[in-house]
Design a protein around this motif. Structure first.
Motif, PDB file in Angstrom:
ATOM      1  N   LEU A  12      66.399 -11.586  -6.536  1.00  0.00           N
ATOM      2  CA  LEU A  12      66.375 -13.872  -6.945  1.00  0.00           C
ATOM      3  C   LEU A  12      66.971 -13.671  -7.964  1.00  0.00           C
ATOM      4  O   LEU A  12      66.123 -13.163  -9.442  1.00  0.00           O
ATOM      5  N   PRO A  13      67.685 -14.892  -8.530  1.00  0.00           N
ATOM      6  CA  PRO A  13      68.158 -14.804  -9.673  1.00  0.00           C
ATOM      7  C   PRO A  13      67.127 -16.270 -10.557  1.00  0.00           C
ATOM      8  O   PRO A  13      66.843 -16.834  -9.588  1.00  0.00           O
ATOM      9  N   ILE A  14      66.708 -15.672 -11.549  1.00  0.00           N
ATOM     10  CA  ILE A  14      65.743 -16.447 -12.525  1.00  0.00           C
ATOM     11  C   ILE A  14      65.332 -17.092 -13.493  1.00  0.00           C
ATOM     12  O   ILE A  14      65.617 -15.741 -14.462  1.00  0.00           O
ATOM     13  N   SER A  15      65.004 -17.993 -14.016  1.00  0.00           N
ATOM     14  CA  SER A  15      65.169 -18.026 -15.428  1.00  0.00           C
ATOM     15  C   SER A  15      63.164 -17.688 -15.515  1.00  0.00           C
ATOM     16  O   SER A  15      62.519 -17.864 -15.534  1.00  0.00           O
ATOM     17  N   LEU A  16      62.860 -16.445 -16.703  1.00  0.00           N
ATOM     18  CA  LEU A  16      61.586 -16.258 -17.562  1.00  0.00           C
ATOM     19  C   LEU A  16      61.125 -16.978 -19.099  1.00  0.00           C
ATOM     20  O   LEU A  16      62.215 -16.237 -19.495  1.00  0.00           O
ATOM     21  N   THR A  17      60.255 -16.629 -19.250  1.00  0.00           N
ATOM     22  CA  THR A  17      59.903 -17.662 -20.687  1.00  0.00           C
ATOM     23  C   THR A  17      58.789 -16.181 -20.543  1.00  0.00           C
ATOM     24  O   THR A  17      57.380 -15.897 -20.424  1.00  0.00           O
ATOM     25  N   ILE A  18      58.672 -15.285 -21.873  1.00  0.00           N
ATOM     26  CA  ILE A  18      57.258 -14.580 -22.291  1.00  0.00           C
ATOM     27  C   ILE A  18      57.655 -14.784 -24.134  1.00  0.00           C
ATOM     28  O   ILE A  18      59.004 -14.694 -24.615  1.00  0.00           O
ATOM     29  N   ASN A  19      56.930 -14.522 -24.723  1.00  0.00           N
ATOM     30  CA  ASN A  19      56.444 -15.143 -26.210  1.00  0.00           C
ATOM     31  C   ASN A  19      57.171 -16.432 -26.756  1.00  0.00           C
ATOM     32  O   ASN A  19      58.133 -15.769 -27.370  1.00  0.00           O
ATOM     33  N   ASP A  20      57.264 -17.325 -25.670  1.00  0.00           N
ATOM     34  CA  ASP A  20      58.062 -18.519 -26.162  1.00  0.00           C
ATOM     35  C   ASP A  20      59.790 -18.236 -26.282  1.00  0.00           C
ATOM     36  O   ASP A  20      60.602 -18.871 -26.580  1.00  0.00           O
ATOM     37  N   ILE A  21      60.314 -17.039 -25.666  1.00  0.00           N
ATOM     38  CA  ILE A  21      61.505 -16.771 -25.851  1.00  0.00           C
ATOM     39  C   ILE A  21      62.467 -16.997 -24.061  1.00  0.00           C
ATOM     40  O   ILE A  21      61.107 -16.355 -23.125  1.00  0.00           O
ATOM     41  N   TYR A  23      64.930 -16.425 -21.294  1.00  0.00           N
ATOM     42  CA  TYR A  23      65.687 -15.609 -20.558  1.00  0.00           C
ATOM     43  C   TYR A  23      66.137 -16.542 -19.120  1.00  0.00           C
ATOM     44  O   TYR A  23      65.424 -16.372 -18.182  1.00  0.00           O
ATOM     45  N   ASN A  24      67.352 -16.389 -19.483  1.00  0.00           N
ATOM     46  CA  ASN A  24      67.994 -17.089 -17.818  1.00  0.00           C
ATOM     47  C   ASN A  24      68.611 -16.126 -17.749  1.00  0.00           C
ATOM     48  O   ASN A  24      69.155 -15.708 -18.312  1.00  0.00           O
ATOM     49  N   ASN A  25      68.927 -16.554 -16.539  1.00  0.00           N
ATOM     50  CA  ASN A  25      69.610 -15.968 -14.832  1.00  0.00           C
ATOM     51  C   ASN A  25      69.481 -14.399 -15.187  1.00  0.00           C
ATOM     52  O   ASN A  25      69.564 -13.466 -14.551  1.00  0.00           O
ATOM     53  N   CYS A  26      67.346 -14.138 -15.420  1.00  0.00           N
ATOM     54  CA  CYS A  26      67.145 -12.604 -14.754  1.00  0.00           C
ATOM     55  C   CYS A  26      67.299 -12.761 -13.404  1.00  0.00           C
ATOM     56  O   CYS A  26      67.106 -13.660 -12.168  1.00  0.00           O
ATOM     57  N   TRP A  27      67.140 -11.237 -12.955  1.00  0.00           N
ATOM     58  CA  TRP A  27      66.713 -11.120 -11.582  1.00  0.00           C
ATOM     59  C   TRP A  27      65.254 -10.604 -10.803  1.00  0.00           C
ATOM     60  O   TRP A  27      65.453  -9.399 -12.049  1.00  0.00           O
ATOM     61  N   VAL A  44      59.473  -5.998 -10.683  1.00  0.00           N
ATOM     62  CA  VAL A  44      60.802  -6.168 -12.367  1.00  0.00           C
ATOM     63  C   VAL A  44      61.866  -7.354 -11.949  1.00  0.00           C
ATOM     64  O   VAL A  44      62.154  -7.826 -11.352  1.00  0.00           O
ATOM     65  N   TRP A  45      62.079  -7.674 -13.588  1.00  0.00           N
ATOM     66  CA  TRP A  45      62.478  -9.032 -14.493  1.00  0.00           C
ATOM     67  C   TRP A  45      63.681  -8.547 -15.162  1.00  0.00           C
ATOM     68  O   TRP A  45      63.218  -7.254 -16.169  1.00  0.00           O
ATOM     69  N   PHE A  46      64.950  -8.356 -14.117  1.00  0.00           N
ATOM     70  CA  PHE A  46      66.088  -7.569 -15.398  1.00  0.00           C
ATOM     71  C   PHE A  46      67.232  -8.842 -16.157  1.00  0.00           C
ATOM     72  O   PHE A  46      67.715  -9.823 -14.926  1.00  0.00           O
ATOM     73  N   HIS A  47      67.115  -8.534 -17.355  1.00  0.00           N
ATOM     74  CA  HIS A  47      68.836  -9.799 -17.777  1.00  0.00           C
ATOM     75  C   HIS A  47      69.262  -8.446 -17.972  1.00  0.00           C
ATOM     76  O   HIS A  47      69.198  -7.652 -18.503  1.00  0.00           O
ATOM     77  N   GLU A  48      70.627  -9.216 -17.462  1.00  0.00           N
ATOM     78  CA  GLU A  48      71.916  -8.581 -17.799  1.00  0.00           C
ATOM     79  C   GLU A  48      72.011  -8.111 -19.261  1.00  0.00           C
ATOM     80  O   GLU A  48      72.715  -7.021 -19.771  1.00  0.00           O
ATOM     81  N   GLU A  49      71.714  -8.753 -20.605  1.00  0.00           N
ATOM     82  CA  GLU A  49      71.490  -8.777 -21.932  1.00  0.00           C
ATOM     83  C   GLU A  49      70.982  -7.453 -22.187  1.00  0.00           C
ATOM     84  O   GLU A  49      71.399  -6.520 -23.324  1.00  0.00           O
ATOM     85  N   PHE A  50      69.532  -7.956 -22.072  1.00  0.00           N
ATOM     86  CA  PHE A  50      68.365  -7.171 -22.848  1.00  0.00           C
ATOM     87  C   PHE A  50      67.650  -6.157 -21.359  1.00  0.00           C
ATOM     88  O   PHE A  50      67.008  -5.433 -22.037  1.00  0.00           O
ATOM     89  N   GLY A  51      68.587  -5.793 -20.253  1.00  0.00           N
ATOM     90  CA  GLY A  51      67.710  -4.966 -19.789  1.00  0.00           C
ATOM     91  C   GLY A  51      66.141  -5.223 -18.989  1.00  0.00           C
ATOM     92  O   GLY A  51      66.321  -6.892 -18.694  1.00  0.00           O
TER      93      GLY A  51
END
Length: 75
Positions: A12-21, A23-27, A44-51
């Motif tokens: 599922l595509p979701i947004s995730l916040t870790i340590n006040d950052i 990450y939009n469009n995570c899977w 797992v949460w995967f971001h296309e730019e950050f892995g």
């Protein structure tokens, strides 16, 4: 040697916040593995730019292992 059966539950595509950052469009990808020892779960949460930015393991014994990206360092 254990033989595991793996199942992908969702992606599922979701947004995730870790340590006040944020990450939009995570899977978010959820899966499980069954063996003679029991069932283990992995999300797992995967971001296309950050892995991979977050892992959540629930091992058949009930132990939980969580790994999150701590920070981004630009060079």
């Amino acid at each position: 040697t254990e033989i595991y059966t793996l199942s992908l539950h969702d992606a599922l595509p979701i947004s995730l916040t870790i340590n006040d950052i944020e990450y939009n469009n995570c899977w978010r990808i959820s899966s499980s593995a069954a063996s003679d020892l029991g069932i283990s779960y992995l999300t797992v949460w995967f971001h296309e730019e950050f892995g991979f930015v977050k892992f959540n393991y629930v091992i058949y014994s009930g132990q939980i292992l969580q790994i999150e990206l701590d920070r981004l360092i630009e060079h």
